[in-house]
Design a protein around this motif. Structure first.
Motif, PDB file in Angstrom:
ATOM      1  N   ASN A  23      49.154  35.678  54.176  1.00 27.62           N
ATOM      2  CA  ASN A  23      46.614  36.113  54.124  1.00 27.62           C
ATOM      3  C   ASN A  23      46.875  36.366  52.310  1.00 27.62           C
ATOM      4  O   ASN A  23      47.556  37.030  51.635  1.00 27.62           O
ATOM      5  CB  ASN A  23      47.683  37.858  54.417  1.00 27.62           C
ATOM      6  CG  ASN A  23      47.147  38.198  55.706  1.00 27.62           C
ATOM      7  OD1 ASN A  23      46.670  37.557  56.409  1.00 27.62           O
ATOM      8  ND2 ASN A  23      47.753  38.663  56.922  1.00 27.62           N
ATOM      9  N   THR A  24      46.247  34.786  51.732  1.00 28.51           N
ATOM     10  CA  THR A  24      46.080  35.028  50.775  1.00 28.51           C
ATOM     11  C   THR A  24      44.537  35.087  50.156  1.00 28.51           C
ATOM     12  O   THR A  24      44.229  34.940  48.949  1.00 28.51           O
ATOM     13  CB  THR A  24      46.078  33.397  49.985  1.00 28.51           C
ATOM     14  OG1 THR A  24      45.795  32.379  51.299  1.00 28.51           O
ATOM     15  CG2 THR A  24      47.846  33.170  50.516  1.00 28.51           C
ATOM     16  N   GLY A  25      43.500  35.784  51.134  1.00 27.30           N
ATOM     17  CA  GLY A  25      42.416  35.615  51.439  1.00 27.30           C
ATOM     18  C   GLY A  25      41.958  37.109  50.687  1.00 27.30           C
ATOM     19  O   GLY A  25      42.576  37.592  50.332  1.00 27.30           O
ATOM     20  N   SER A  26      40.535  36.854  50.253  1.00 28.77           N
ATOM     21  CA  SER A  26      40.170  38.051  49.586  1.00 28.77           C
ATOM     22  C   SER A  26      39.815  39.333  50.304  1.00 28.77           C
ATOM     23  O   SER A  26      39.741  38.985  51.362  1.00 28.77           O
ATOM     24  CB  SER A  26      38.770  38.024  48.285  1.00 28.77           C
ATOM     25  OG  SER A  26      38.356  37.101  49.778  1.00 28.77           O
ATOM     26  N   ALA A  27      40.367  40.514  50.157  1.00 30.14           N
ATOM     27  CA  ALA A  27      39.909  41.850  50.946  1.00 30.14           C
ATOM     28  C   ALA A  27      39.152  42.563  49.675  1.00 30.14           C
ATOM     29  O   ALA A  27      39.496  43.225  48.765  1.00 30.14           O
ATOM     30  CB  ALA A  27      41.110  42.136  51.242  1.00 30.14           C
ATOM     31  N   PRO A  37      40.790  50.779  43.609  1.00 34.96           N
ATOM     32  CA  PRO A  37      40.616  49.663  42.363  1.00 34.96           C
ATOM     33  C   PRO A  37      42.324  48.275  42.611  1.00 34.96           C
ATOM     34  O   PRO A  37      43.114  49.406  42.881  1.00 34.96           O
ATOM     35  CB  PRO A  37      40.186  49.823  40.813  1.00 34.96           C
ATOM     36  CG  PRO A  37      40.845  51.429  41.201  1.00 34.96           C
ATOM     37  CD  PRO A  37      41.279  51.652  43.153  1.00 34.96           C
ATOM     38  N   GLY A  38      42.133  47.520  42.116  1.00 33.55           N
ATOM     39  CA  GLY A  38      43.261  46.878  41.989  1.00 33.55           C
ATOM     40  C   GLY A  38      43.514  45.897  43.357  1.00 33.55           C
ATOM     41  O   GLY A  38      44.841  44.935  42.947  1.00 33.55           O
ATOM     42  N   ILE A  39      43.750  46.249  44.402  1.00 32.37           N
ATOM     43  CA  ILE A  39      43.929  45.566  45.632  1.00 32.37           C
ATOM     44  C   ILE A  39      41.842  44.767  45.914  1.00 32.37           C
ATOM     45  O   ILE A  39      41.385  45.212  46.110  1.00 32.37           O
ATOM     46  CB  ILE A  39      43.654  46.374  46.615  1.00 32.37           C
ATOM     47  CG1 ILE A  39      44.850  47.183  46.139  1.00 32.37           C
ATOM     48  CG2 ILE A  39      44.195  45.800  47.992  1.00 32.37           C
ATOM     49  CD1 ILE A  39      45.415  48.519  47.613  1.00 32.37           C
ATOM     50  N   THR A  40      43.069  43.556  45.616  1.00 32.88           N
ATOM     51  CA  THR A  40      41.679  42.602  46.094  1.00 32.88           C
ATOM     52  C   THR A  40      42.705  41.183  46.794  1.00 32.88           C
ATOM     53  O   THR A  40      40.760  40.780  47.545  1.00 32.88           O
ATOM     54  CB  THR A  40      41.431  41.415  44.657  1.00 32.88           C
ATOM     55  OG1 THR A  40      43.401  41.012  43.979  1.00 32.88           O
ATOM     56  CG2 THR A  40      40.707  43.153  43.266  1.00 32.88           C
ATOM     57  N   ALA A  41      43.371  41.121  47.844  1.00 32.54           N
ATOM     58  CA  ALA A  41      43.729  40.342  48.147  1.00 32.54           C
ATOM     59  C   ALA A  41      44.356  40.887  49.571  1.00 32.54           C
ATOM     60  O   ALA A  41      44.674  42.132  49.568  1.00 32.54           O
ATOM     61  CB  ALA A  41      45.009  39.805  47.591  1.00 32.54           C
ATOM     62  N   GLU A  42      44.370  40.668  51.218  1.00 29.61           N
ATOM     63  CA  GLU A  42      45.029  40.472  51.899  1.00 29.61           C
ATOM     64  C   GLU A  42      45.927  41.000  51.560  1.00 29.61           C
ATOM     65  O   GLU A  42      46.956  42.400  52.355  1.00 29.61           O
ATOM     66  CB  GLU A  42      44.388  39.457  53.173  1.00 29.61           C
ATOM     67  CG  GLU A  42      43.354  39.293  53.582  1.00 29.61           C
ATOM     68  CD  GLU A  42      43.162  38.337  54.730  1.00 29.61           C
ATOM     69  OE1 GLU A  42      44.471  37.811  55.161  1.00 29.61           O
ATOM     70  OE2 GLU A  42      41.568  37.862  54.911  1.00 29.61           O
ATOM     71  N   TRP A  43      47.228  40.248  51.488  1.00 33.77           N
ATOM     72  CA  TRP A  43      48.693  40.790  51.169  1.00 33.77           C
ATOM     73  C   TRP A  43      49.025  41.781  50.738  1.00 33.77           C
ATOM     74  O   TRP A  43      49.493  42.657  50.515  1.00 33.77           O
ATOM     75  CB  TRP A  43      49.416  40.238  50.900  1.00 33.77           C
ATOM     76  CG  TRP A  43      49.109  39.216  49.214  1.00 33.77           C
ATOM     77  CD1 TRP A  43      48.100  38.902  48.281  1.00 33.77           C
ATOM     78  CD2 TRP A  43      49.355  40.042  48.233  1.00 33.77           C
ATOM     79  NE1 TRP A  43      48.251  38.323  47.464  1.00 33.77           N
ATOM     80  CE2 TRP A  43      49.205  40.008  46.625  1.00 33.77           C
ATOM     81  CE3 TRP A  43      50.859  41.367  47.963  1.00 33.77           C
ATOM     82  CZ2 TRP A  43      49.510  39.656  45.841  1.00 33.77           C
ATOM     83  CZ3 TRP A  43      51.610  41.607  46.621  1.00 33.77           C
ATOM     84  CH2 TRP A  43      51.149  40.539  45.342  1.00 33.77           C
TER      85      TRP A  43
END
Length: 123
Positions: A23-27, A37-43
């Motif tokens: 999971n490298t896509g944005s989230a 804040p600070g959580i921008t990727a699916e992983w």
């Protein structure tokens, strides 16, 4: 049992690492309607969920250990109470036997004291 637990834990770690790497896509993650804040990727979302799951499992383990300890304490107190009751019953029985023996000994002494007095009386 320990071996089985280690295998399950290792399988969970491998599955977690595979999910993180895939999971490298944005989230975007929101909690109670606010963006985290600070959580921008699916992983990162997955890791956050994993941390929450670990904290939940730790809480359940602490509660289980506390419950088990309380049950052991109750069992031990019940056993001690039963042992104390048996001890009291044994002491009460021994006290009765000693009272009976004392009463018999006193009767025997009274009989011995009255017998010589009768012999000394000329008839």
């Amino acid at each position: 049992m320990i071996f089985l637990g280690l295998i399950v834990a290792l399988a969970a770690i491998v599955a977690g690492v595979a999910v993180v790497l895939d999971n490298t896509g944005s989230a975007q993650m929101t909690v109670f309607g606010d963006e985290v804040p600070g959580i921008t990727a699916e992983w990162q979302v997955f890791l956050t969920g994993s941390v929450v799951a670990i904290v939940l499992m730790a809480g359940v383990m602490v509660a289980t250990l506390g419950f088990r300890r309380a049950m052991n304490m109750r069992r031990e107190l019940r056993d001690l109470r039963d042992e104390h009751e048996e001890s009291l019953q044994t002491l009460e029985l021994e006290r009765r036997k000693l009272q009976q023996a004392l009463a018999q000994a006193r009767r025997g002494m009274d009989d011995q004291a009255s017998v010589p007095a009768q012999r000394g009386v000329p008839g």
